[in-house]
Design a protein around this motif. Structure first.
Motif, PDB file in Angstrom:
ATOM      1  N   ALA A 111      36.720  52.105  31.737  1.00 35.55           N
ATOM      2  CA  ALA A 111      36.295  50.754  31.347  1.00 35.55           C
ATOM      3  C   ALA A 111      36.329  49.792  32.528  1.00 35.55           C
ATOM      4  O   ALA A 111      35.529  48.863  32.604  1.00 35.55           O
ATOM      5  CB  ALA A 111      37.160  50.223  30.205  1.00 35.55           C
ATOM      6  N   VAL A 112      37.216  50.015  33.462  1.00 33.89           N
ATOM      7  CA  VAL A 112      37.326  49.146  34.633  1.00 33.89           C
ATOM      8  C   VAL A 112      36.043  49.182  35.468  1.00 33.89           C
ATOM      9  O   VAL A 112      35.736  48.230  36.189  1.00 33.89           O
ATOM     10  CB  VAL A 112      38.580  49.499  35.469  1.00 33.89           C
ATOM     11  CG1 VAL A 112      38.411  50.824  36.194  1.00 33.89           C
ATOM     12  CG2 VAL A 112      38.953  48.381  36.419  1.00 33.89           C
ATOM     13  N   ARG A 113      35.254  50.250  35.358  1.00 29.68           N
ATOM     14  CA  ARG A 113      33.985  50.359  36.091  1.00 29.68           C
ATOM     15  C   ARG A 113      32.992  49.265  35.696  1.00 29.68           C
ATOM     16  O   ARG A 113      32.115  48.915  36.477  1.00 29.68           O
ATOM     17  CB  ARG A 113      33.313  51.705  35.814  1.00 29.68           C
ATOM     18  CG  ARG A 113      33.962  52.894  36.410  1.00 29.68           C
ATOM     19  CD  ARG A 113      33.130  54.152  36.119  1.00 29.68           C
ATOM     20  NE  ARG A 113      33.860  55.367  36.351  1.00 29.68           N
ATOM     21  CZ  ARG A 113      34.000  55.948  37.528  1.00 29.68           C
ATOM     22  NH1 ARG A 113      33.471  55.407  38.594  1.00 29.68           N
ATOM     23  NH2 ARG A 113      34.692  57.065  37.643  1.00 29.68           N
ATOM     24  N   THR A 114      33.133  48.740  34.479  1.00 29.54           N
ATOM     25  CA  THR A 114      32.172  47.752  33.977  1.00 29.54           C
ATOM     26  C   THR A 114      32.593  46.321  34.266  1.00 29.54           C
ATOM     27  O   THR A 114      31.847  45.388  33.966  1.00 29.54           O
ATOM     28  CB  THR A 114      31.970  47.932  32.462  1.00 29.54           C
ATOM     29  OG1 THR A 114      33.211  47.704  31.790  1.00 29.54           O
ATOM     30  CG2 THR A 114      31.459  49.330  32.130  1.00 29.54           C
ATOM     31  N   ALA A 115      33.755  46.130  34.846  1.00 29.89           N
ATOM     32  CA  ALA A 115      34.254  44.774  35.115  1.00 29.89           C
ATOM     33  C   ALA A 115      33.478  44.129  36.264  1.00 29.89           C
ATOM     34  O   ALA A 115      33.114  44.785  37.242  1.00 29.89           O
ATOM     35  CB  ALA A 115      35.735  44.815  35.444  1.00 29.89           C
ATOM     36  N   ALA A 116      33.252  42.831  36.135  1.00 26.16           N
ATOM     37  CA  ALA A 116      32.605  42.053  37.198  1.00 26.16           C
ATOM     38  C   ALA A 116      33.631  41.492  38.178  1.00 26.16           C
ATOM     39  O   ALA A 116      33.272  40.977  39.237  1.00 26.16           O
ATOM     40  CB  ALA A 116      31.799  40.912  36.589  1.00 26.16           C
ATOM     41  N   LEU A 117      34.902  41.580  37.816  1.00 24.63           N
ATOM     42  CA  LEU A 117      36.009  41.091  38.634  1.00 24.63           C
ATOM     43  C   LEU A 117      37.241  41.895  38.251  1.00 24.63           C
ATOM     44  O   LEU A 117      37.495  42.107  37.066  1.00 24.63           O
ATOM     45  CB  LEU A 117      36.250  39.597  38.363  1.00 24.63           C
ATOM     46  CG  LEU A 117      37.507  38.959  38.924  1.00 24.63           C
ATOM     47  CD1 LEU A 117      37.521  38.988  40.454  1.00 24.63           C
ATOM     48  CD2 LEU A 117      37.634  37.514  38.425  1.00 24.63           C
ATOM     49  N   PRO A 167      31.713  49.187  44.863  1.00 23.76           N
ATOM     50  CA  PRO A 167      31.975  48.557  46.161  1.00 23.76           C
ATOM     51  C   PRO A 167      31.639  47.071  46.222  1.00 23.76           C
ATOM     52  O   PRO A 167      32.142  46.373  47.098  1.00 23.76           O
ATOM     53  CB  PRO A 167      31.095  49.355  47.132  1.00 23.76           C
ATOM     54  CG  PRO A 167      30.009  49.915  46.282  1.00 23.76           C
ATOM     55  CD  PRO A 167      30.621  50.168  44.936  1.00 23.76           C
ATOM     56  N   ASN A 168      30.800  46.584  45.330  1.00 28.02           N
ATOM     57  CA  ASN A 168      30.414  45.168  45.368  1.00 28.02           C
ATOM     58  C   ASN A 168      31.180  44.301  44.377  1.00 28.02           C
ATOM     59  O   ASN A 168      30.917  43.098  44.282  1.00 28.02           O
ATOM     60  CB  ASN A 168      28.912  45.037  45.132  1.00 28.02           C
ATOM     61  CG  ASN A 168      28.121  45.712  46.232  1.00 28.02           C
ATOM     62  OD1 ASN A 168      28.479  45.622  47.400  1.00 28.02           O
ATOM     63  ND2 ASN A 168      27.074  46.413  45.862  1.00 28.02           N
ATOM     64  N   VAL A 169      32.100  44.887  43.644  1.00 29.61           N
ATOM     65  CA  VAL A 169      32.892  44.138  42.669  1.00 29.61           C
ATOM     66  C   VAL A 169      34.064  43.482  43.393  1.00 29.61           C
ATOM     67  O   VAL A 169      34.809  44.155  44.110  1.00 29.61           O
ATOM     68  CB  VAL A 169      33.403  45.066  41.550  1.00 29.61           C
ATOM     69  CG1 VAL A 169      34.347  44.333  40.610  1.00 29.61           C
ATOM     70  CG2 VAL A 169      32.232  45.669  40.786  1.00 29.61           C
ATOM     71  N   PRO A 170      34.255  42.171  43.220  1.00 30.27           N
ATOM     72  CA  PRO A 170      35.423  41.530  43.841  1.00 30.27           C
ATOM     73  C   PRO A 170      36.728  42.090  43.273  1.00 30.27           C
ATOM     74  O   PRO A 170      36.904  42.145  42.054  1.00 30.27           O
ATOM     75  CB  PRO A 170      35.274  40.055  43.471  1.00 30.27           C
ATOM     76  CG  PRO A 170      33.856  39.885  43.042  1.00 30.27           C
ATOM     77  CD  PRO A 170      33.416  41.214  42.518  1.00 30.27           C
ATOM     78  N   THR A 171      37.581  42.544  44.159  1.00 29.22           N
ATOM     79  CA  THR A 171      38.916  43.002  43.789  1.00 29.22           C
ATOM     80  C   THR A 171      39.911  42.041  44.435  1.00 29.22           C
ATOM     81  O   THR A 171      39.799  41.730  45.618  1.00 29.22           O
ATOM     82  CB  THR A 171      39.164  44.443  44.255  1.00 29.22           C
ATOM     83  OG1 THR A 171      38.869  44.551  45.653  1.00 29.22           O
ATOM     84  CG2 THR A 171      38.294  45.425  43.462  1.00 29.22           C
ATOM     85  N   VAL A 172      40.861  41.581  43.660  1.00 28.69           N
ATOM     86  CA  VAL A 172      41.754  40.504  44.087  1.00 28.69           C
ATOM     87  C   VAL A 172      43.203  40.877  43.805  1.00 28.69           C
ATOM     88  O   VAL A 172      43.531  41.298  42.694  1.00 28.69           O
ATOM     89  CB  VAL A 172      41.429  39.194  43.335  1.00 28.69           C
ATOM     90  CG1 VAL A 172      42.315  38.054  43.817  1.00 28.69           C
ATOM     91  CG2 VAL A 172      39.967  38.837  43.448  1.00 28.69           C
ATOM     92  N   ALA A 173      44.066  40.706  44.781  1.00 26.13           N
ATOM     93  CA  ALA A 173      45.509  40.859  44.590  1.00 26.13           C
ATOM     94  C   ALA A 173      46.140  39.474  44.572  1.00 26.13           C
ATOM     95  O   ALA A 173      45.773  38.605  45.376  1.00 26.13           O
ATOM     96  CB  ALA A 173      46.121  41.697  45.704  1.00 26.13           C
ATOM     97  N   LEU A 174      47.074  39.270  43.662  1.00 25.63           N
ATOM     98  CA  LEU A 174      47.803  38.007  43.561  1.00 25.63           C
ATOM     99  C   LEU A 174      49.168  38.176  44.217  1.00 25.63           C
ATOM    100  O   LEU A 174      49.902  39.110  43.909  1.00 25.63           O
ATOM    101  CB  LEU A 174      47.955  37.603  42.096  1.00 25.63           C
ATOM    102  CG  LEU A 174      46.661  37.550  41.279  1.00 25.63           C
ATOM    103  CD1 LEU A 174      46.951  37.064  39.863  1.00 25.63           C
ATOM    104  CD2 LEU A 174      45.614  36.678  41.954  1.00 25.63           C
TER     105      LEU A 174
END
Length: 189
Positions: free
Chosen positions: A112-118, A150-157
């Motif tokens: 399901a994470v494959r479909t996330a935009a962020l 590869p184009n999905v923004p991945t963010v660490a807090l």
């Protein structure tokens, strides 16, 4: 420094943060992230429900949800991989493995994470040059990040001081494209 000792050092530093500092950090991180147009436009957001001294995501998850995003949160499986389910308000969470709050909605599967935009993930530290991420050592988020395009923004807090030089990395480790600290947003790669 090796991963184990670096984790110990970072976790020790987090325990010195006061409840007031933790709340202030969470507010700054949330506001910085919500100001980004690519966050505002994300229709499906994969996030996590923070615990302990992690930068709190509770207000962030609620704000994303209230602003119309579909938010999926992880459900830790027995093999330490992450399944995903939809967050539908604070009353739709229950303690899961290790007492971490998880959505009670229908599981959507590990892909399901494959479909996330962020995709927003926890970290103890991020390498300011490479985007290499140091997690808690279970590999759950490395597996999830391996599924993200590869184009999905991945963010660490992170808290201030956790965006560092020289995070040790192994072949299975997956980095992030952005880090958000109370001091601001950093683009990493």
């Amino acid at each position: 420094m090796d991963k184990l000792n670096l984790r110990r050092e970072l976790l020790s530093a987090r325990t010195s943060l006061s409840p007031e500092q933790l709340r202030a950090n969470a507010t700054k991180v949330r506001e910085t992230l919500l100001e980004q147009p690519w966050v505002q436009m994300a229709g499906l957001v994969a996030c996590y429900w923070s615990t302990g001294t992690e930068p709190s995501t509770h207000g962030l998850v609620f704000a994303l949800w209230k602003h119309g995003a579909t938010v999926i949160l992880p459900v830790l499986q027995d093999d330490d991989d992450l399944d995903w389910a939809v967050y539908d308000g604070p009353d739709t969470l229950a303690p899961g493995r290790f007492g971490i709050m998880e959505p009670v909605d229908t599981r959507r599967g590990v892909d399901a994470v494959r479909t996330a935009a962020l995709v927003i993930v926890p970290a103890l530290a991020v390498d300011r040059t490479s985007g290499g991420r140091l997690g808690r050592g279970g590999g759950s988020y490395d597996r999830a990040l391996a599924r993200v395009g590869p184009n999905v923004p991945t963010v660490a807090l992170l808290h201030d001081g956790e965006l560092i030089d020289g995070v040790p990395a192994e072949p299975h480790d997956h980095g992030v494209r952005y880090a958000v600290t109370p001091s601001g947003l950093t683009s990493l790669r």
